[in-house]
Design an enzyme around this catalytic site. Structure first.
Site, PDB file in Angstrom:
ATOM      1  N   LYS A  37      92.537  40.446 -83.347  1.00 31.24           N
ATOM      2  CA  LYS A  37      93.043  40.960 -84.627  1.00 31.24           C
ATOM      3  C   LYS A  37      94.567  41.070 -84.571  1.00 31.24           C
ATOM      4  O   LYS A  37      95.115  41.910 -83.850  1.00 31.24           O
ATOM      5  CB  LYS A  37      92.458  42.349 -84.910  1.00 31.24           C
ATOM      6  CG  LYS A  37      92.981  42.923 -86.220  1.00 31.24           C
ATOM      7  CD  LYS A  37      93.206  44.413 -86.095  1.00 31.24           C
ATOM      8  CE  LYS A  37      94.007  45.008 -87.217  1.00 31.24           C
ATOM      9  NZ  LYS A  37      95.087  44.249 -87.785  1.00 31.24           N
ATOM     10  N   GLY A  46     100.791  48.417 -79.524  1.00 31.92           N
ATOM     11  CA  GLY A  46     101.213  49.003 -80.801  1.00 31.92           C
ATOM     12  C   GLY A  46     101.762  50.399 -80.569  1.00 31.92           C
ATOM     13  O   GLY A  46     102.236  50.707 -79.478  1.00 31.92           O
ATOM     14  N   SER A  47     101.669  51.234 -81.598  1.00 31.63           N
ATOM     15  CA  SER A  47     102.274  52.566 -81.514  1.00 31.63           C
ATOM     16  C   SER A  47     101.384  53.528 -80.730  1.00 31.63           C
ATOM     17  O   SER A  47     100.185  53.282 -80.566  1.00 31.63           O
ATOM     18  CB  SER A  47     102.493  53.109 -82.927  1.00 31.63           C
ATOM     19  OG  SER A  47     101.230  53.238 -83.548  1.00 31.63           O
ATOM     20  N   GLY A  55      97.334  53.700 -80.574  1.00 37.28           N
ATOM     21  CA  GLY A  55      96.768  53.512 -79.241  1.00 37.28           C
ATOM     22  C   GLY A  55      95.896  54.686 -78.825  1.00 37.28           C
ATOM     23  O   GLY A  55      94.865  54.515 -78.186  1.00 37.28           O
ATOM     24  N   GLU A  99      99.569  49.168 -74.389  1.00 41.55           N
ATOM     25  CA  GLU A  99     101.025  48.985 -74.285  1.00 41.55           C
ATOM     26  C   GLU A  99     101.622  49.573 -75.544  1.00 41.55           C
ATOM     27  O   GLU A  99     101.387  49.047 -76.639  1.00 41.55           O
ATOM     28  CB  GLU A  99     101.382  47.492 -74.203  1.00 41.55           C
ATOM     29  CG  GLU A  99     100.835  46.768 -73.000  1.00 41.55           C
ATOM     30  CD  GLU A  99     101.447  47.213 -71.693  1.00 41.55           C
ATOM     31  OE1 GLU A  99     102.537  47.824 -71.698  1.00 41.55           O
ATOM     32  OE2 GLU A  99     100.811  46.968 -70.652  1.00 41.55           O
ATOM     33  N   CYS A 148     109.844  47.180 -78.497  1.00 36.86           N
ATOM     34  CA  CYS A 148     109.360  48.357 -77.757  1.00 36.86           C
ATOM     35  C   CYS A 148     110.370  48.749 -76.687  1.00 36.86           C
ATOM     36  O   CYS A 148     110.440  49.899 -76.286  1.00 36.86           O
ATOM     37  CB  CYS A 148     108.006  48.057 -77.144  1.00 36.86           C
ATOM     38  SG  CYS A 148     107.979  46.529 -76.220  1.00 36.86           S
ATOM     39  N   GLN A 169     108.325  49.874 -92.831  1.00 33.05           N
ATOM     40  CA  GLN A 169     109.284  49.977 -91.740  1.00 33.05           C
ATOM     41  C   GLN A 169     110.598  50.560 -92.267  1.00 33.05           C
ATOM     42  O   GLN A 169     111.175  51.459 -91.678  1.00 33.05           O
ATOM     43  CB  GLN A 169     109.578  48.575 -91.181  1.00 33.05           C
ATOM     44  CG  GLN A 169     108.892  48.229 -89.921  1.00 33.05           C
ATOM     45  CD  GLN A 169     109.245  49.171 -88.798  1.00 33.05           C
ATOM     46  OE1 GLN A 169     108.455  50.059 -88.498  1.00 33.05           O
ATOM     47  NE2 GLN A 169     110.400  49.013 -88.181  1.00 33.05           N
ATOM     48  N   GLU A 183     110.228  57.777 -81.445  1.00 36.08           N
ATOM     49  CA  GLU A 183     110.504  56.347 -81.600  1.00 36.08           C
ATOM     50  C   GLU A 183     110.783  56.046 -83.077  1.00 36.08           C
ATOM     51  O   GLU A 183     109.951  56.329 -83.940  1.00 36.08           O
ATOM     52  CB  GLU A 183     109.309  55.507 -81.127  1.00 36.08           C
ATOM     53  CG  GLU A 183     109.628  54.011 -81.139  1.00 36.08           C
ATOM     54  CD  GLU A 183     108.450  53.127 -80.756  1.00 36.08           C
ATOM     55  OE1 GLU A 183     107.335  53.381 -81.249  1.00 36.08           O
ATOM     56  OE2 GLU A 183     108.661  52.166 -79.980  1.00 36.08           O
TER      57      GLU A 183
HETATM   58  P1  NAD Z   1     100.617  49.756 -84.952  1.00 34.30           P
HETATM   59  O1  NAD Z   1     100.127  50.712 -83.951  1.00 34.30           O
HETATM   60  O2  NAD Z   1     100.752  50.234 -86.353  1.00 34.30           O
HETATM   61  O3  NAD Z   1      99.644  48.478 -85.021  1.00 34.30           O
HETATM   62  C1  NAD Z   1      99.422  47.621 -83.920  1.00 34.30           C
HETATM   63  C2  NAD Z   1      98.128  46.853 -84.149  1.00 34.30           C
HETATM   64  O4  NAD Z   1      97.035  47.759 -84.054  1.00 34.30           O
HETATM   65  C3  NAD Z   1      97.998  46.228 -85.538  1.00 34.30           C
HETATM   66  O5  NAD Z   1      97.270  45.031 -85.440  1.00 34.30           O
HETATM   67  C4  NAD Z   1      97.201  47.285 -86.299  1.00 34.30           C
HETATM   68  O6  NAD Z   1      96.521  46.766 -87.418  1.00 34.30           O
HETATM   69  C5  NAD Z   1      96.238  47.758 -85.230  1.00 34.30           C
HETATM   70  N1  NAD Z   1      95.770  49.135 -85.377  1.00 34.30           N
HETATM   71  C6  NAD Z   1      96.459  50.198 -85.866  1.00 34.30           C
HETATM   72  N2  NAD Z   1      95.702  51.324 -85.785  1.00 34.30           N
HETATM   73  C7  NAD Z   1      94.531  50.957 -85.210  1.00 34.30           C
HETATM   74  C8  NAD Z   1      93.351  51.677 -84.853  1.00 34.30           C
HETATM   75  N3  NAD Z   1      93.245  52.993 -85.070  1.00 34.30           N
HETATM   76  N4  NAD Z   1      92.326  50.992 -84.284  1.00 34.30           N
HETATM   77  C9  NAD Z   1      92.435  49.668 -84.041  1.00 34.30           C
HETATM   78  N5  NAD Z   1      93.530  48.926 -84.376  1.00 34.30           N
HETATM   79  C10 NAD Z   1      94.569  49.581 -84.949  1.00 34.30           C
HETATM   80  O7  NAD Z   1     101.993  49.188 -84.404  1.00 34.30           O
HETATM   81  P2  NAD Z   1     102.986  48.156 -85.092  1.00 34.30           P
HETATM   82  O8  NAD Z   1     103.738  48.864 -86.171  1.00 34.30           O
HETATM   83  O9  NAD Z   1     102.268  46.897 -85.435  1.00 34.30           O
HETATM   84  O10 NAD Z   1     103.977  47.814 -83.882  1.00 34.30           O
HETATM   85  C11 NAD Z   1     105.029  48.630 -83.517  1.00 34.30           C
HETATM   86  C12 NAD Z   1     104.679  49.476 -82.301  1.00 34.30           C
HETATM   87  O11 NAD Z   1     104.251  48.625 -81.233  1.00 34.30           O
HETATM   88  C13 NAD Z   1     105.867  50.240 -81.745  1.00 34.30           C
HETATM   89  O12 NAD Z   1     105.458  51.544 -81.392  1.00 34.30           O
HETATM   90  C14 NAD Z   1     106.268  49.441 -80.509  1.00 34.30           C
HETATM   91  O13 NAD Z   1     106.950  50.195 -79.539  1.00 34.30           O
HETATM   92  C15 NAD Z   1     104.925  48.979 -80.036  1.00 34.30           C
HETATM   93  N6  NAD Z   1     105.031  47.814 -79.147  1.00 34.30           N
HETATM   94  C16 NAD Z   1     104.796  47.998 -77.819  1.00 34.30           C
HETATM   95  C17 NAD Z   1     104.919  46.924 -76.937  1.00 34.30           C
HETATM   96  C18 NAD Z   1     104.660  47.123 -75.477  1.00 34.30           C
HETATM   97  O14 NAD Z   1     104.401  46.136 -74.798  1.00 34.30           O
HETATM   98  N7  NAD Z   1     104.728  48.314 -74.939  1.00 34.30           N
HETATM   99  C19 NAD Z   1     105.269  45.659 -77.424  1.00 34.30           C
HETATM  100  C20 NAD Z   1     105.500  45.501 -78.781  1.00 34.30           C
HETATM  101  C21 NAD Z   1     105.372  46.591 -79.634  1.00 34.30           C
END
Ligand code: NAD
Length: 491
Positions: free
Chosen positions: A173, A226-227, A231, A248, A282, A329, A382
């Site tokens: 996804k 993701g965030s 997570g 991550e 990130c 954003q 963040e």
């Molecule tokens: P996000 O958490 O909003 O979404 C990430 C992904 O998860 C998307 O595909 C989203 O649809 C899905 N998602 C969201 N909530 C979910 C849930 N409850 N269950 C299952 N799936 C869910 O993050 P974003 O806005 O897409 O990305 C930005 C964030 O990602 C920032 O916090 C950034 O630091 C982090 N990030 C971390 C790394 C790393 O390797 N540490 C790399 C890139 C981005």
């Protein structure tokens, strides 16, 4: 306009509900394409396809699986200019970074394809005669991959590459802000020769698609980037079902500059770390921790360099900073700019949304610097935008204390010529990554990547550790003595 379906069992199909959504350029507002909006029913179909394909894929020799990854890397290399432009159009990072995202995906697929001829286990002597002991790596089964929008080629490949070479089948996804990059990547992997059902992609909202992947009983492991908030939800749901989970997540990455540092190098470093990708990495530098003796000089140098950055069309090679990726954003970043002003941080440059031609149709925020006190929300949470907090400290010890006093621990950096303090920083900074005399961004695919504290849960992507997330270790004992030999018996 082009309409894309879900990718299930080697076919592009509409969603069960028939619903669709679109993505828009964050620069011009132009609608780029429409996509099927999946839900629980579509995830169920994707899992069924992955389940059907799993035994054949697992039995397909690992070096042959790797050849498909190499072939995908070659297609991407051939199409790199076009794919880089696609990243820039859909996500908004400047074109050199868009191509860099694609190049990182290529580099990593080439690197991880090598696992097809390794996937090493161990051999070790037995405590008993005529007995042989070893471990072998096996695929987990069906894995769920969930990715963000900020690296729409590299981050998915960091997961897809090791999951595939290890013999897993996948339900994937992508983020809903960058589905055009995701469908293009899936098309490339299909063209490279992935058999039907091995990789299935369901686009759509996190509440329906993401959660269904996390909770499906046939999906044995989930890899999420993701965030922290998302997570935590993924982890809570998946761990209740005793699944393996790789997380991550976010960062609040510090760059420390001590009084003996090369200041012009440090200024260029923080400029790149804080405002590259409009701060939406990130690993972006969001805190600059300055020794009081060089505070004024460094800040003045940084302000003047920041004001010289060219903000605008990310497809223009002369642009330094493009738009942020979408309305949500932008609203979040502007909210933090208000919070910083309300908390009494001293705004020294930037601080606003850019308006007028050519900014009105997109989401442009000025690169912003606050002089802040450690403890303010802008120094701890963040923001994920082009916003830097500068914090003054008395000495190395205070710098490290401030650097560590956040919930995150992804990347960190220190500028100093003092070898003792540089090595102490490696020991003492609470982060998965520490750079010496280099900015907080700049991962290389053959080294492990990940964070400590609330940034992650102990897994590492990329590097030699990448396959650990996607393999089970089986321990094997072969007794060729012809007698019953009893281990763990003390006679
Ligand atoms: P996000 O958490 O909003 O979404 C990430 C992904 O998860 C998307 O595909 C989203 O649809 C899905 N998602 C969201 N909530 C979910 C849930 N409850 N269950 C299952 N799936 C869910 O993050 P974003 O806005 O897409 O990305 C930005 C964030 O990602 C920032 O916090 C950034 O630091 C982090 N990030 C971390 C790394 C790393 O390797 N540490 C790399 C890139 C981005």
């Amino acid at each position: 306009m082009k309409a894309y379906g879900l990718y299930i069992d080697g076919q592009w199909v509409p969603s069960a509900s028939g619903r669709t959504f679109e993505t828009k350029s964050p620069t011009t507002g132009e609608v780029l394409a429409t996509f099927a909006e999946g839900d629980r029913t579509d995830v169920q179909k994707a899992v069924e396809a992955a389940y059907k394909a799993r035994l054949k894929w697992r039995a397909f020799p690992a070096p042959k699986r790797a050849e498909i990854l190499l072939s995908a890397a070659s297609i991407m290399s051939r199409r790199k200019q076009e794919l880089g432009r696609l990243v820039t159009r859909e996500m908004g990072k400047v074109i050199s970074e868009g191509k860099g995202d694609v190049q990182e995906a290529i580099d990593f697929l080439q690197y991880i394809a090598g696992e097809g001829r390794r996937l090493f286990g161990e051999t070790t002597p037995s405590e008993l005669p005529r007995k042989f002991c070893m471990t072998v790596r096996q695929p987990i089964g069906i894995v769920g991959l969930i990715t963000p929008w900020n690296f729409p080629f590299a981050v998915p490949c960091w997961k897809l590459g090791p999951a595939l070479v290890s013999g897993n089948t996948i339900v994937y996804k992508p983020a809903s802000l960058t589905p055009l990059c995701a469908v293009t990547l899936v098309e490339i992997l299909a063209e490279a020769g992935l058999p039907p059902g091995v990789l299935n992609m369901v686009t759509g909202p996190s509440a329906r698609v993401g959660t269904s992947i996390v909770e499906h009983p046939h999906i044995k492991a989930v890899s999420f980037t993701g965030s922290v908030a998302s997570g935590r939800d993924v982890y809570t749901r998946a761990s209740a079902l005793l699944k393996r989970v790789g997380l991550e997540m976010g960062g609040k990455n510090p760059q420390i500059v001590l009084d003996d540092a090369d200041l012009s190098l440090a200024v260029e470093g923080v400029l790149f770390g804080a405002f590259g990708t409009a701060g939406q990495r990130c690993t972006a530098t969001s805190r600059l921790i300055l020794h009081e003796k060089i505070y004024d000089d460094m800040l003045q140098g940084l302000i003047s360099r920041t004001r010289s950055l060219k903000i605008g069309d990310p497809l223009d090679p002369l642009t330094d900073v493009g738009p942020v990726c979408g309305r949500d954003q932008e609203e979040k970043i502007l909210r933090y700019l208000s919070i910083g002003k309300e908390e009494g941080a001293n705004l020294v440059t930037g601080g606003s949304k850019l308006t007028g031609d050519p900014y009105d149709k997109g989401f442009f925020v000025e690169p912003t610097i606050f002089e802040a006190c450690h403890g303010m929300r802008i120094t701890k949470e963040e923001i994920f935008g082009p916003v830097l907090s500068v914090i003054k400290v008395r000495d190395y010890e205070e710098a490290v204390r401030v650097a560590n006093d956040v919930e995150y621990g992804l990347s960190s950096s220190i500028y100093t010529r003092n070898i003792e303090l540089a090595f102490r920083a490696i020991d003492e900074l609470e982060a998965g990554i520490t750079y010496i005399n280099a900015p907080t961004i700049g991962a290389e695919v053959h080294l492990p990547f990940g964070g400590v504290k609330n940034t992650g849960n102990g897994t590492r992507e990329a590097g030699s550790t990448a396959i650990d997330e996607f393999t089970e270790i089986k321990t094997v004992f072969i007794d060729y003595s012809g007698t019953l030999q009893k281990a763990q018996i003390d006679e």
